[in-house]
Write a protein that holds these residues in place. Sequence first.
Motif, PDB file in Angstrom:
ATOM      1  N   UNK A  96      61.694  63.964  31.324  1.00  0.00           N
ATOM      2  CA  UNK A  96      61.141  65.284  31.642  1.00  0.00           C
ATOM      3  C   UNK A  96      61.785  66.368  30.777  1.00  0.00           C
ATOM      4  N   UNK A  97      63.080  66.232  30.511  1.00  0.00           N
ATOM      5  CA  UNK A  97      63.759  67.216  29.669  1.00  0.00           C
ATOM      6  C   UNK A  97      63.223  67.168  28.243  1.00  0.00           C
ATOM      7  N   UNK A  98      62.998  65.972  27.724  1.00  0.00           N
ATOM      8  CA  UNK A  98      62.461  65.846  26.362  1.00  0.00           C
ATOM      9  C   UNK A  98      61.072  66.462  26.273  1.00  0.00           C
ATOM     10  N   UNK A  99      60.248  66.209  27.266  1.00  0.00           N
ATOM     11  CA  UNK A  99      58.893  66.779  27.279  1.00  0.00           C
ATOM     12  C   UNK A  99      58.961  68.301  27.350  1.00  0.00           C
ATOM     13  N   UNK A 100      59.853  68.818  28.195  1.00  0.00           N
ATOM     14  CA  UNK A 100      59.980  70.269  28.342  1.00  0.00           C
ATOM     15  C   UNK A 100      60.401  70.927  27.032  1.00  0.00           C
ATOM     16  N   UNK A 101      61.218  70.232  26.240  1.00  0.00           N
ATOM     17  CA  UNK A 101      61.696  70.782  24.969  1.00  0.00           C
ATOM     18  C   UNK A 101      60.729  70.542  23.811  1.00  0.00           C
ATOM     19  N   UNK A 102      59.852  69.531  23.952  1.00  0.00           N
ATOM     20  CA  UNK A 102      58.932  69.186  22.860  1.00  0.00           C
ATOM     21  C   UNK A 102      57.508  68.984  23.391  1.00  0.00           C
ATOM     22  N   UNK A 103      56.950  69.988  24.063  1.00  0.00           N
ATOM     23  CA  UNK A 103      55.630  69.809  24.674  1.00  0.00           C
ATOM     24  C   UNK A 103      54.504  69.556  23.674  1.00  0.00           C
ATOM     25  N   UNK A 173      53.395  71.380  31.688  1.00  0.00           N
ATOM     26  CA  UNK A 173      54.179  72.186  30.751  1.00  0.00           C
ATOM     27  C   UNK A 173      53.271  72.856  29.723  1.00  0.00           C
ATOM     28  N   UNK A 174      52.273  72.128  29.240  1.00  0.00           N
ATOM     29  CA  UNK A 174      51.366  72.692  28.236  1.00  0.00           C
ATOM     30  C   UNK A 174      50.504  73.802  28.825  1.00  0.00           C
ATOM     31  N   UNK A 178      55.677  78.969  31.458  1.00  0.00           N
ATOM     32  CA  UNK A 178      56.720  79.541  32.318  1.00  0.00           C
ATOM     33  C   UNK A 178      57.087  78.634  33.485  1.00  0.00           C
ATOM     34  N   UNK A 179      56.605  77.410  33.456  1.00  0.00           N
ATOM     35  CA  UNK A 179      56.898  76.461  34.528  1.00  0.00           C
ATOM     36  C   UNK A 179      58.404  76.293  34.706  1.00  0.00           C
ATOM     37  N   UNK A 180      58.848  76.308  35.958  1.00  0.00           N
ATOM     38  CA  UNK A 180      60.267  76.085  36.260  1.00  0.00           C
ATOM     39  C   UNK A 180      60.523  74.585  36.153  1.00  0.00           C
ATOM     40  N   UNK A 181      60.872  74.133  34.965  1.00  0.00           N
ATOM     41  CA  UNK A 181      61.022  72.701  34.735  1.00  0.00           C
ATOM     42  C   UNK A 181      62.229  72.112  35.471  1.00  0.00           C
ATOM     43  N   UNK A 185      61.792  69.054  37.986  1.00  0.00           N
ATOM     44  CA  UNK A 185      62.561  67.827  37.801  1.00  0.00           C
ATOM     45  C   UNK A 185      63.329  67.457  39.061  1.00  0.00           C
ATOM     46  N   UNK A 186      63.897  68.451  39.727  1.00  0.00           N
ATOM     47  CA  UNK A 186      64.639  68.193  40.966  1.00  0.00           C
ATOM     48  C   UNK A 186      63.733  67.599  42.038  1.00  0.00           C
TER      49      UNK A 186
END
Length: 217
Positions: A96-103, A173-174, A178-181, A185-186
């Motif tokens: 999820x972190x990778x997707x959030x950083x590289x949508x 995310x796309x 402004x999604x609270x990623x 994730x939590x």
Amino acid sequence: MTVTEAARRAQILAHTVEVVAVHGYAGASLNRIAAHAGISKGLISYHFAGKADLLEALVHDVFARGGEYVMSRYGEAFGPDGTAAGALRAYLEGNLAFIAEHPRDVGAVVEIGRNHRGGDGALVFGAAWEETLLGLLAQIFEAGQAAGEFRDFDPRVMAIAVRRVIDGFTFQVMADPDLDTAAYTAEVTALFDHATRHPGAERAETDTTTAQETEPS
């Protein structure tokens, strides 16, 4: 491959991501990618055999970078001293972190995966490709069940559920920059913690917590 050639391939892949993100799979022609990169179509053809080779290389590149991202940050969770629950959490948080950083990169992969077909008409990144991803997750679930960490469930079905949540996160995310990623994730990690945890493990944790709360100071 020389350093210069590797850098040029990476540059072409990066521009391909942008073209696919804007124009979709059908609109990602070599001419358009070349124009976006400011290079000749012939230079692309020097590094890639054609559009199919380029797009397949892009998918493999993003997955490789995603794997490196997860292992560089959560690698210990997958080691011999880690737990299945820890590995599952690391898998979820890392992906999820990778997707959030590289949508845009991951979005391009989704677009290609849903449309790219081989000479036989079958999706190149179809069932066989997904089975590889599901197999890795199933191993985590099977190890957790064997260790008594996870309850009894079908590892493949749970693996499919995890992958669908991860894939769905890409669209979220796309659609909403402004999604609270972090909050998302939590929620996801808590969801699968409750869905997989063995009742005995849950009781043991509750008993420990209760004992600590009632212990006289």
